[in-house]
Design an enzyme around this catalytic site. Structure first.
Site, PDB file in Angstrom:
ATOM      1  N   GLU A 119      12.229  12.671  10.318  1.00  0.00           N
ATOM      2  CA  GLU A 119      10.835  12.343  10.004  1.00  0.00           C
ATOM      3  C   GLU A 119      10.409  13.169   8.795  1.00  0.00           C
ATOM      4  OE1 GLU A 119       8.912   9.981  11.926  1.00  0.00           O
ATOM      5  OE2 GLU A 119      11.013   9.662  12.322  1.00  0.00           O
ATOM      6  N   LYS A 142       8.845   7.714  21.947  1.00  0.00           N
ATOM      7  CA  LYS A 142       9.712   6.581  22.282  1.00  0.00           C
ATOM      8  C   LYS A 142       9.893   6.465  23.801  1.00  0.00           C
ATOM      9  CE  LYS A 142      12.067   7.012  17.843  1.00  0.00           C
ATOM     10  NZ  LYS A 142      13.137   7.722  17.124  1.00  0.00           N
ATOM     11  N   ARG A 165       1.450   7.155  -3.319  1.00  0.00           N
ATOM     12  CA  ARG A 165       1.599   7.601  -4.725  1.00  0.00           C
ATOM     13  C   ARG A 165       1.998   6.400  -5.578  1.00  0.00           C
ATOM     14  NH1 ARG A 165       5.920  11.121  -5.048  1.00  0.00           N
ATOM     15  NH2 ARG A 165       6.614  10.305  -3.064  1.00  0.00           N
ATOM     16  N   LYS A 193       6.213   4.399  16.085  1.00  0.00           N
ATOM     17  CA  LYS A 193       6.283   4.825  17.495  1.00  0.00           C
ATOM     18  C   LYS A 193       5.152   5.764  17.865  1.00  0.00           C
ATOM     19  CE  LYS A 193       8.902   7.538  14.856  1.00  0.00           C
ATOM     20  NZ  LYS A 193      10.056   7.499  13.986  1.00  0.00           N
ATOM     21  N   ASP A 219       9.145  13.132  18.685  1.00  0.00           N
ATOM     22  CA  ASP A 219       9.515  11.763  18.300  1.00  0.00           C
ATOM     23  C   ASP A 219      10.141  11.031  19.501  1.00  0.00           C
ATOM     24  OD1 ASP A 219      10.352   9.783  15.943  1.00  0.00           O
ATOM     25  OD2 ASP A 219      12.137  10.096  17.163  1.00  0.00           O
ATOM     26  N   GLY A 253      17.386   5.511   9.891  1.00  0.00           N
ATOM     27  CA  GLY A 253      17.861   5.105   8.567  1.00  0.00           C
ATOM     28  C   GLY A 253      17.191   3.814   8.130  1.00  0.00           C
ATOM     29  N   GLY A 273       0.845  -1.199   0.000  1.00  0.00           N
ATOM     30  CA  GLY A 273       0.000   0.000   0.000  1.00  0.00           C
ATOM     31  C   GLY A 273       0.877   1.244   0.000  1.00  0.00           C
ATOM     32  N   VAL A 283      11.419   1.849  18.501  1.00  0.00           N
ATOM     33  CA  VAL A 283      12.363   2.618  19.333  1.00  0.00           C
ATOM     34  C   VAL A 283      13.790   2.174  19.016  1.00  0.00           C
ATOM     35  CG1 VAL A 283      13.052   3.234  21.684  1.00  0.00           C
ATOM     36  CG2 VAL A 283      10.646   2.725  21.193  1.00  0.00           C
ATOM     37  N   GLY A 299      15.582   2.331  16.226  1.00  0.00           N
ATOM     38  CA  GLY A 299      15.919   1.831  14.882  1.00  0.00           C
ATOM     39  C   GLY A 299      16.440   0.409  14.915  1.00  0.00           C
TER      40      GLY A 299
HETATM   41  N1  HSE Z   1      13.447  10.487  12.820  1.00  0.00           N
HETATM   42  C1  HSE Z   1      13.812   9.416  13.695  1.00  0.00           C
HETATM   43  C2  HSE Z   1      15.183   9.738  14.280  1.00  0.00           C
HETATM   44  C3  HSE Z   1      13.851   8.126  12.936  1.00  0.00           C
HETATM   45  O1  HSE Z   1      15.833  10.678  13.831  1.00  0.00           O
HETATM   46  O2  HSE Z   1      15.590   9.051  15.190  1.00  0.00           O
HETATM   47  C4  HSE Z   1      13.788   6.915  13.804  1.00  0.00           C
HETATM   48  O3  HSE Z   1      12.613   6.857  14.559  1.00  0.00           O
END
Ligand code: HSE
Length: 430
Positions: free
Chosen positions: A192, A207, A49, A108, A203, A304, A46, A135, A137
């Site tokens: 983000e 977390k 665009r 998150k 963000d 990343g 899904g 949380v 990455g």
């Molecule tokens: N934008 C978030 C960061 C990505 O910079 O940690 C991971 O959640």
């Protein structure tokens, strides 16, 4: 294993993480099968665009712009949600769980907002709902907190859980401007879609809410997480921090006190010899303090596509294994009611930088303002230029409310020209 025995994956979102996941599921399918005995087949994706450029091969009928088509596709056995945002991701996950499909999510924001509801839906359906990538990455932290450390009494969890802001602060230490560093973090795929979520601390607050909830077993809503971002930080304070033996980091602090739990996000002066002080660039780290384990440090790439896709893939494999076992899946996480301690009751230490008229008695008035609120001063540093002086006060630990009250009375002293900055200093546990 034949294609018929493959596990059908429905993917919601094909951005940085989704794209990396598809490339891994396709490009590394043999290695995954050798290691796990499982094969996966991406059956529906899904996207918002349909005709955007993709960094993975798109076969006929693979993409849809109706995300419910992914969830409802009878060939989709397991749903991976990496679209982000609360809506419609929440309803899609609920629909998948209600249809008895395991769900893996990296979201998150959604989990912090609706975690108990989603976890309860998974429990009712008897299928896994896993979110290791939400949380830190690529750092395994959800599973250690909710499973490996389930029997430990945890006291404090301190995280550098936003890669973008840690990257910006590290670059600023090396002389870059805030805006250049933010642009670089965005280009590198850490930020983000709207980087305000990173720099405002939102963000990290989502977390922090998840970490505190898992660490202490009491659900912490993000609205209860005091949040300050890095937008106000200046190079001047970062260099004063260095002189005083600290590094400035955006930290998420989750604590269990006798009266309940607290989670907060704010910039902090971290002593140079603390393990978190050496965490640089987009690296994330979570420092855990507990009764029996003393302390543990988890660190690694916190943002990343590829590292985050590793965490998602681990959950996909875990969920597939559990589902293949055929039994109803036992819940891995339980929450019980508990008190949230307001941040104002929490003991904090402050670094305060003031611009004052360089006149007799000013320092005494400032010291009296702290003393009246029973805030003890640890050190004072002053540098006069012409008739003005930059005054830096570092306090001992006192309730946040007392520090704030002292600052309010300092602000009212006529010789205080400006309260240039307030940064909390990371202190010892308990
Ligand atoms: N934008 C978030 C960061 C990505 O910079 O940690 C991971 O959640």
């Amino acid at each position: 294993m034949s294609m018929e025995n493959s596990i059908g994956i429905g993917l919601l979102g094909a951005g940085t993480v989704g794209g990396a996941l598809v490339r891994r599921l396709v490009g590394e399918s043999d290695a995954i099968a050798l290691k796990t005995g499982l094969t996966f087949d991406v059956r529906k994706i899904g996207v918002s665009r349909l005709h955007a450029e993709r960094d993975f091969a798109v076969t006929e009928g693979l993409l849809t712009d109706d995300p419910f088509e992914v969830v409802n596709d009878p060939t989709v056995d397991l749903v991976v949600e990496v679209m982000g945002g609360k809506d419609p991701a929440g309803d899609l996950i609920l629909a998948a769980l209600e249809a008895g499909k395991p769900v893996v999510s990296a979201n998150k924001e959604l989990i912090a907002a609706r975690g108990p509801e989603l976890i309860a839906a998974a429990e009712r359906a008897g299928v896994p709902f896993l979110f290791e990538a939400a949380v830190g990455g690529g750092i395994p932290i959800i599973r250690p907190l909710s499973e490996t450390l389930a029997g430990e009494t945890l006291d404090r969890v301190i995280g550098i859980v936003n890669g973008t802001t840690n990257y910006i602060l590290t670059e600023m230490e090396a002389g870059a401007t805030y805006l250049t560093a933010l642009e670089q973090a965005t280009d590198l795929g850490y930020a983000e879609p709207d980087p305000t979520a990173d720099v405002s601390g939102a963000d990290a607050a989502a977390k922090a809410a998840i970490l505190a909830s898992l660490a202490f077993g009491t659900w912490v809503d993000p609205s209860n997480v005091y949040t300050e971002g890095i937008e106000e930080l200046t190079a001047v304070d970062m260099s004063f921090a260095a002189e005083l033996g600290y590094v400035v980091k955006l930290v998420a602090v989750c604590e269990r006190k006798d009266a309940g739990v607290n989670a907060r996000v704010h910039p902090a002066m971290v002593p140079k010899d603390h393990p978190l002080a050496s965490i640089r660039g987009a690296t994330n780290a979570v420092f855990i303090e507990g009764a029996a384990i003393d302390s543990l440090l988890f660190s690694g790439p916190g943002a990343g596509g590829d590292p985050t896709a590793t965490a998602v893939l681990g959950d996909v494999i875990d969920a597939a294994r559990e589902t293949l076992a055929g039994a109803q899946v036992a819940p891995r996480i339980r929450f019980s009611p508990g008190e949230i301690v307001p941040f104002t009751d929490i003991p904090t230490r402050w670094y305060v930088r003031l611009q004052v008229d360089d006149q007799p008695g000013v320092l005494a008035k400032i010291a009296a303002s702290f003393g009246d609120e029973e805030v003890s001063i640890r050190s004072v540093w002053q540098e006069g230029v012409d008739q003005e002086a930059a005054l830096i006060v570092v306090t001992h630990q006192a309730p946040e409310s007392a520090q704030r009250a002292a600052l309010a009375s300092i602000t009212a002293i006529p010789e205080v020209i400006e309260v240039a900055s307030v940064i909390r200093v990371l202190g010892a546990s308990k």
